[in-house]
Design a protein around this motif. Structure first.
Motif, PDB file in Angstrom:
ATOM      1  N   ILE A 363       0.837  -1.205   0.000  1.00  0.00           N
ATOM      2  CA  ILE A 363       0.000   0.000   0.000  1.00  0.00           C
ATOM      3  C   ILE A 363       0.870   1.252   0.000  1.00  0.00           C
ATOM      4  N   HIS A 364       1.887   1.270   0.849  1.00  0.00           N
ATOM      5  CA  HIS A 364       2.794   2.423   0.871  1.00  0.00           C
ATOM      6  C   HIS A 364       3.530   2.570  -0.463  1.00  0.00           C
ATOM      7  N   THR A 365       3.939   1.440  -1.038  1.00  0.00           N
ATOM      8  CA  THR A 365       4.633   1.480  -2.327  1.00  0.00           C
ATOM      9  C   THR A 365       3.729   2.050  -3.410  1.00  0.00           C
ATOM     10  N   PHE A 366       2.485   1.572  -3.461  1.00  0.00           N
ATOM     11  CA  PHE A 366       1.557   2.033  -4.492  1.00  0.00           C
ATOM     12  C   PHE A 366       1.305   3.540  -4.362  1.00  0.00           C
ATOM     13  N   MET A 367       1.055   4.003  -3.146  1.00  0.00           N
ATOM     14  CA  MET A 367       0.740   5.420  -2.949  1.00  0.00           C
ATOM     15  C   MET A 367       1.914   6.307  -3.337  1.00  0.00           C
ATOM     16  N   ARG A 368       3.122   5.888  -2.992  1.00  0.00           N
ATOM     17  CA  ARG A 368       4.285   6.716  -3.309  1.00  0.00           C
ATOM     18  C   ARG A 368       4.726   6.579  -4.755  1.00  0.00           C
ATOM     19  N   ALA A 369       4.424   5.449  -5.360  1.00  0.00           N
ATOM     20  CA  ALA A 369       4.640   5.331  -6.802  1.00  0.00           C
ATOM     21  C   ALA A 369       3.634   6.195  -7.557  1.00  0.00           C
ATOM     22  N   TYR A 370       2.405   6.233  -7.047  1.00  0.00           N
ATOM     23  CA  TYR A 370       1.346   7.051  -7.644  1.00  0.00           C
ATOM     24  C   TYR A 370       1.726   8.531  -7.653  1.00  0.00           C
ATOM     25  N   SER A 371       2.396   8.968  -6.587  1.00  0.00           N
ATOM     26  CA  SER A 371       2.820  10.376  -6.521  1.00  0.00           C
ATOM     27  C   SER A 371       4.116  10.614  -7.290  1.00  0.00           C
ATOM     28  N   GLY A 372       4.827   9.538  -7.613  1.00  0.00           N
ATOM     29  CA  GLY A 372       6.113   9.680  -8.291  1.00  0.00           C
ATOM     30  C   GLY A 372       7.290   9.766  -7.342  1.00  0.00           C
ATOM     31  N   GLU A 373       7.027   9.732  -6.041  1.00  0.00           N
ATOM     32  CA  GLU A 373       8.087   9.911  -5.050  1.00  0.00           C
ATOM     33  C   GLU A 373       9.160   8.836  -5.134  1.00  0.00           C
ATOM     34  N   LEU A 374       8.770   7.603  -5.469  1.00  0.00           N
ATOM     35  CA  LEU A 374       9.715   6.493  -5.469  1.00  0.00           C
ATOM     36  C   LEU A 374      10.515   6.390  -6.758  1.00  0.00           C
ATOM     37  N   PHE A 375      10.182   7.187  -7.748  1.00  0.00           N
ATOM     38  CA  PHE A 375      10.933   7.145  -9.002  1.00  0.00           C
ATOM     39  C   PHE A 375      12.102   8.125  -8.905  1.00  0.00           C
ATOM     40  N   TYR A 376      13.163   7.616  -8.306  1.00  0.00           N
ATOM     41  CA  TYR A 376      14.334   8.446  -8.055  1.00  0.00           C
ATOM     42  C   TYR A 376      15.572   7.559  -8.123  1.00  0.00           C
ATOM     43  N   ALA A 377      16.508   7.905  -9.000  1.00  0.00           N
ATOM     44  CA  ALA A 377      17.743   7.143  -9.167  1.00  0.00           C
ATOM     45  C   ALA A 377      18.876   7.841  -8.433  1.00  0.00           C
ATOM     46  N   PRO A 378      19.330   7.322  -7.289  1.00  0.00           N
ATOM     47  CA  PRO A 378      20.412   7.963  -6.541  1.00  0.00           C
ATOM     48  C   PRO A 378      21.700   8.092  -7.340  1.00  0.00           C
ATOM     49  N   CYS A 379      21.896   7.203  -8.315  1.00  0.00           N
ATOM     50  CA  CYS A 379      23.128   7.268  -9.107  1.00  0.00           C
ATOM     51  C   CYS A 379      23.195   8.521  -9.970  1.00  0.00           C
ATOM     52  N   LEU A 380      22.079   9.233 -10.128  1.00  0.00           N
ATOM     53  CA  LEU A 380      22.058  10.482 -10.892  1.00  0.00           C
ATOM     54  C   LEU A 380      22.281  11.698 -10.006  1.00  0.00           C
ATOM     55  N   GLY A 381      22.553  11.460  -8.725  1.00  0.00           N
ATOM     56  CA  GLY A 381      22.768  12.571  -7.804  1.00  0.00           C
ATOM     57  C   GLY A 381      21.455  13.043  -7.212  1.00  0.00           C
ATOM     58  N   PRO A 382      21.427  14.282  -6.678  1.00  0.00           N
ATOM     59  CA  PRO A 382      20.190  14.835  -6.100  1.00  0.00           C
ATOM     60  C   PRO A 382      19.064  14.776  -7.118  1.00  0.00           C
ATOM     61  N   ARG A 383      17.841  14.634  -6.607  1.00  0.00           N
ATOM     62  CA  ARG A 383      16.684  14.506  -7.496  1.00  0.00           C
ATOM     63  C   ARG A 383      16.659  15.628  -8.522  1.00  0.00           C
ATOM     64  N   GLN A 384      16.588  15.219  -9.783  1.00  0.00           N
ATOM     65  CA  GLN A 384      16.536  16.177 -10.873  1.00  0.00           C
ATOM     66  C   GLN A 384      15.235  15.990 -11.642  1.00  0.00           C
ATOM     67  N   VAL A 385      14.675  17.045 -12.098  1.00  0.00           N
ATOM     68  CA  VAL A 385      13.486  16.982 -12.954  1.00  0.00           C
ATOM     69  C   VAL A 385      13.875  17.540 -14.306  1.00  0.00           C
ATOM     70  N   CYS A 386      13.818  16.699 -15.336  1.00  0.00           N
ATOM     71  CA  CYS A 386      14.240  17.119 -16.670  1.00  0.00           C
ATOM     72  C   CYS A 386      13.228  18.061 -17.290  1.00  0.00           C
ATOM     73  N   THR A 387      13.710  18.909 -18.180  1.00  0.00           N
ATOM     74  CA  THR A 387      12.805  19.725 -18.981  1.00  0.00           C
ATOM     75  C   THR A 387      12.197  18.852 -20.063  1.00  0.00           C
ATOM     76  N   GLN A 388      11.143  19.357 -20.671  1.00  0.00           N
ATOM     77  CA  GLN A 388      10.476  18.576 -21.711  1.00  0.00           C
ATOM     78  C   GLN A 388      11.429  18.295 -22.875  1.00  0.00           C
ATOM     79  N   ASN A 389      12.296  19.273 -23.220  1.00  0.00           N
ATOM     80  CA  ASN A 389      13.230  19.074 -24.337  1.00  0.00           C
ATOM     81  C   ASN A 389      14.216  17.958 -24.019  1.00  0.00           C
ATOM     82  N   GLU A 390      14.677  17.903 -22.768  1.00  0.00           N
ATOM     83  CA  GLU A 390      15.635  16.882 -22.380  1.00  0.00           C
ATOM     84  C   GLU A 390      15.026  15.492 -22.393  1.00  0.00           C
ATOM     85  N   LEU A 391      13.711  15.433 -22.217  1.00  0.00           N
ATOM     86  CA  LEU A 391      13.041  14.156 -22.140  1.00  0.00           C
ATOM     87  C   LEU A 391      12.595  13.637 -23.488  1.00  0.00           C
TER      88      LEU A 391
END
Length: 393
Positions: A363-391
């Motif tokens: 349940i906790h996994t689903f809720m945090r996946a739903y918000s996007g909180e768990l989609f974070y790759a530590p190997c990329l450093g601090p959480r980054q949000v790409c621009t639309q062009n970069e994506l």
């Protein structure tokens, strides 16, 4: 912990960012779901629709594994430069072992649920996937430790039990191989699977146990890990439980595999192995079960001591499920081998605890996946949000 319903994907820029930030630790979800399906099937006090409930969990697990595989492969195809640093990350690289361990639960389900429904086709699929799992397990067990000793930056104080994750898949594959013996009709193929499983056990267990010795030294010298990593204290139960499970499965199924006729030296050795295997399985699994019980008590103490404080949720919480799950499966097999209530009652209790834990963590996994909180790759450093062009792909 209060669970609030979040807004969808507020923590990521969009679906493409999910692919870019997808990490192998997600496969721990399939490990936990798959082992729950197996132990429900083997619940030592049978109940109505027991097999159907286990089947439902396994089928759900197949869907999860397929989805995660697509996302993980997509990251390598569309964001290759962002995926490569994963190998250099001292924690995320360890979770590459979760991929073959998740696949092993699919193989187990094909044996337990697929073969009764689909017959020989499911057995053939299980054998093929098992060999794929063996290859991935050996690759992970060699590749990640090579990175650990050549390029990772590790210290004893920062060590956690996740070090076992790259080397444990081989013994998980060994346990799956032992279970696979129960449905393989070709005796020669079964003998190959049995010997490969024994080799995999040796490939993994001594190294995993060596890591556990170092981890205990780390606990003695530097005390418990931080609260966000405290769940890792239960991970040692994984290699111990899986080693016991593999020994028990081989003990249960080796007699059928190695009973041969003939007067040659090999035939005599095989017959001796068939006669001795159940006793060896009981002996090895019982000794390891006692070792695992010690670690279980220590882990409960460590987690209980920390849970008084704020315990942040992350994918590491799935470390509660699979290690206890394989230890439970080994307990069930010891009951099958001995008939002792000493193992039957703890197995039933563990399965009930696993069932509750799975729902809490899912349940906790689903809720945090739903918000996007768990989609974070530590190997990329601090959480980054790409621009639309970069994506743009």
């Amino acid at each position: 912990m209060v669970l609030k319903i979040p807004r969808p994907l507020t923590k990521v820029a969009g679906p493409k960012e999910i692919v870019r930030q997808f990490v192998p630790s997600w496969f721990a979800v399939t490990m936990g779901t798959g082992i729950l399906a197996v132990v429900i099937y083997d619940f030592p006090f049978p109940f109505s629709h027991q097999s159907d409930l286990g089947w439902a969990y396994w089928f759900f697990n197949v869907g999860l594994f397929s989805l995660f595989s697509v996302l993980f492969l997509s990251r390598w195809i569309f964001f290759f430069k962002d995926a490569v640093p994963m190998f250099q990350h001292p924690v995320q690289s360890m979770f590459l072992g979760a991929i073959p361990m998740g696949l092993a639960t699919i193989v187990n389900g094909l044996v337990l649920f697929g073969t009764p429904h689909w017959g020989n086709a499911a057995t053939v699929a299980a054998i093929a996937l098992w060999f794929v799992d063996v290859g991935l397990s050996v690759l992970t067990g060699l590749l990640v430790p090579i990175f650990m000793v050549t390029s990772h930056d590790h210290t004893l104080e920062m060590m956690t039990a996740v070090w076992v994750l790259p080397v444990v898949p081989a013994e998980v594959a060994a346990a799956s191989g032992g279970l696979l013996l129960s449905v393989v009709q070709n005796q020669r193929m079964a003998q190959y699977i049995a010997f490969i499983s024994m080799l995999l056990w040796g490939f993994s267990v001594p190294l995993a146990f060596s890591i556990l010795v170092v981890f205990f030294l780390r606990l003695v010298l530097h005390k418990l890990p931080p609260s966000d990593l405290i769940i890792s204290c239960l991970l040692p139960l994984g290699p111990i439980g899986t080693a016991a499970l593999a020994a028990a499965e081989l003990g249960i199924n080796a007699r059928r595999t190695f009973e041969v006729s003939g007067d040659g030296l090999a035939a005599y050795a095989f017959r001796s192995l068939a006669e001795a295997s159940p006793a060896i399985g009981i002996l090895v699994a019982s000794v390891l079960w006692g070792y695992g019980a010690w670690w279980l008590v220590v882990a409960i103490f460590a987690i209980g001591r920390t849970i008084k404080k704020q315990l942040p949720f992350n994918l590491g919480w799935w470390g509660l499920i699979f290690p206890l799950g394989v230890f439970t499966a080994a307990t069930v097999d010891l009951y099958k081998l001995t008939g002792f209530y000493l193992f039957r009652i703890p197995a039933a209790v563990f399965i009930c605890v696993l069932f509750v834990l799975w729902w809490i963590v899912m349940i906790h996994t689903f809720m945090r996946a739903y918000s996007g909180e768990l989609f974070y790759a530590p190997c990329l450093g601090p959480r980054q949000v790409c621009t639309q062009n970069e994506l743009e792909i």
